[in-house]
Design an enzyme around this catalytic site. Structure first.
Site, PDB file in Angstrom:
ATOM      1  N   HIS A  79      42.060  34.809  46.431  1.00  0.00           N
ATOM      2  CA  HIS A  79      40.847  35.601  46.754  1.00  0.00           C
ATOM      3  C   HIS A  79      40.830  35.913  48.067  1.00  0.00           C
ATOM      4  CE1 HIS A  79      36.243  35.741  46.019  1.00  0.00           C
ATOM      5  NE2 HIS A  79      36.298  35.602  47.327  1.00  0.00           N
ATOM      6  N   GLU A  80      41.141  34.841  49.100  1.00  0.00           N
ATOM      7  CA  GLU A  80      40.901  34.814  50.434  1.00  0.00           C
ATOM      8  C   GLU A  80      41.791  35.872  50.906  1.00  0.00           C
ATOM      9  OE1 GLU A  80      38.348  34.014  51.923  1.00  0.00           O
ATOM     10  OE2 GLU A  80      37.513  33.094  50.284  1.00  0.00           O
ATOM     11  N   HIS A  83      40.829  39.524  50.584  1.00  0.00           N
ATOM     12  CA  HIS A  83      39.780  39.696  51.783  1.00  0.00           C
ATOM     13  C   HIS A  83      40.863  40.075  53.113  1.00  0.00           C
ATOM     14  CE1 HIS A  83      36.173  38.834  50.004  1.00  0.00           C
ATOM     15  NE2 HIS A  83      36.404  37.714  49.865  1.00  0.00           N
TER      16      HIS A  83
HETATM   17 ZN    ZN Z   1      35.255  36.212  48.928  1.00  0.00          ZN
END
Ligand code: ZN
Length: 391
Positions: A79-80, A83
């Site tokens: 998830h990170e 980003h």
């Molecule tokens: Zn996030």
């Protein structure tokens, strides 16, 4: 310290240990991560998987718990990373990723410069979690028909559920959650002001935080879920706090960014020579001039800094025979900055060093001095201007 630092304002990383890197992005495990890792492992192996697959033995539950806990953190990391890669693709530098008690955090060197970039960087995180949820549920539901053992399908399905939860929670419109960032991107697009957008999105983040705290208290008192209630209160508190501080951080950055060291420094400070005898330094300089410190230079080149504190450490009878060079802080222990160093960075350097003064120099040639009192006066001016703009 070299006077030519990078122009990006540095951010202090959280405490923790380096756990390798992915595509040049350093991954840090905050100390709080270790506690949570074992909590997750214990919950998985002791409660979740025994309930979902009661026919499998204790050893299998433990192995499932271990695999599940590791894959859970891999999910957060992915998830990170989504980003981080999105930020890089839009030209925003990535300092690293930290996994900590509430999940993960990708640290960027600055804010996005356009609403569309902000939206893109924010939305890919929940999308990555959604994709992982689809994979998890896919294996969980389709797996048994393909002969995949129950121990694998149960773990996959539960991780699918957690990733779905993660995507949904992160999409709540409270800054600094991803949903709050998406909201901010939208407000930014509409109002044209990053600051107003951040203020509103952060306000929404604080409301959301308080709502979660309220839910936690309700669950604690009425619902009977003590652990769940406390956890919600904890998360809510963190969110309100994070929303507040990220808005303040943005204000500071915006305030400081156009201003550099040469704006706030006292230019051309009086200097002394390293050969100056101590009694003379005290009588002719510290007692006659309104300064608590003097840069020490030799042929116009900085060699150190002498402060009243240096002199005070010596007994008066020990002054004789000593020169300034004997007591000063030598160049190698001084904080030097270039005149074009952003003030945000100067403050960070002073905070890290614990020093009360930095010298502003170019190629070891002294241009000015920045003391805490210079900065206090300058901050006062900045705050005044800021208040009139905010009204
Ligand atoms: Zn996030």
């Amino acid at each position: 310290m070299d006077p030519g630092r990078s122009p990006d304002p540095p951010k202090r990383p959280l405490g923790g240990i380096r756990a390798g890197s992915v595509a040049g992005i350093p991954i840090t495990l905050d100390y709080s991560w270790f506690v949570i890792f074992f909590l997750v492992l214990g919950t998985f192996a002791g409660a979740v998987f025994p309930a979902h697959a009661p026919d499998l033995g204790r050893t299998t539950h433990l192995l499932m718990g271990l695999a599940g806990a590791i894959l859970f953190w891999v999910s957060l990391l992915l998830h990170e990373l989504a980003h981080a890669f999105a930020a890089r693709a839009r030209g925003v530098g990535v300092e690293g990723i930290t996994l900590f008690i509430f999940g993960g955090m990708a640290r960027t060197t600055r804010e996005a410069t356009r609403p569309a970039d902000e939206f893109f960087i924010a939305v890919v995180g929940p999308l990555a979690s959604l994709a992982l949820a689809v994979v998890g549920y896919g294996i969980g539901i389709g797996g048994p028909g393909l002969g995949i053992p129950e121990s694998v399908t149960v773990v996959a399905e539960y991780l699918g559920f957690l990733n779905l939860l993660l995507a949904v929670f992160n999409l709540f419109p409270g800054f600094p959650l991803d949903g709050g960032r998406i909201l901010r991107a939208g407000l930014w697009q509409v109002t044209g002001s990053l600051r107003r957008a951040t203020r509103l999105a952060a306000l929404s983040g604080r409301f959301l935080g308080w709502a979660i705290i309220g839910l936690g208290i309700w669950s604690l008192l009425v619902g009977g879920g003590v652990i769940g209630g406390l956890w919600l209160i904890f998360i809510g508190w963190f969110l309100t706090h994070a929303a507040r501080s990220s808005y303040q951080q943005l204000l500071l950055q915006q305030l400081f960014n156009p201003l550099v060291a040469s704006d706030a420094m006292s230019p051309d400070p009086e200097t002394v020579s390293p050969d100056l005898p101590l009694p003379e330094l005290v009588l002719e300089h510290f007692l006659r001039r309104p300064y608590n410190s003097f840069p020490v230079t030799e042929d116009g080149v900085i060699v150190g800094l002498v402060t009243l504190g240096h002199v005070k450490r010596l007994e008066r009878k020990d002054w004789a025979g000593k020169v300034t060079g004997d007591v000063m802080t030598p160049l190698r222990d001084l904080a030097l900055v270039a005149p074009e160093t952003p003030m945000a960075e100067v403050l960070e350097i002073m905070r890290e060093d614990g020093s009360r003064r930095v010298l502003v120099a170019r190629e070891w040639e002294l241009l000015g001095i920045l003391s805490t009192s210079d900065i206090a006066r300058w901050l006062e001016r900045v705050t005044l201007v800021e208040e009139t703009q905010d009204a």
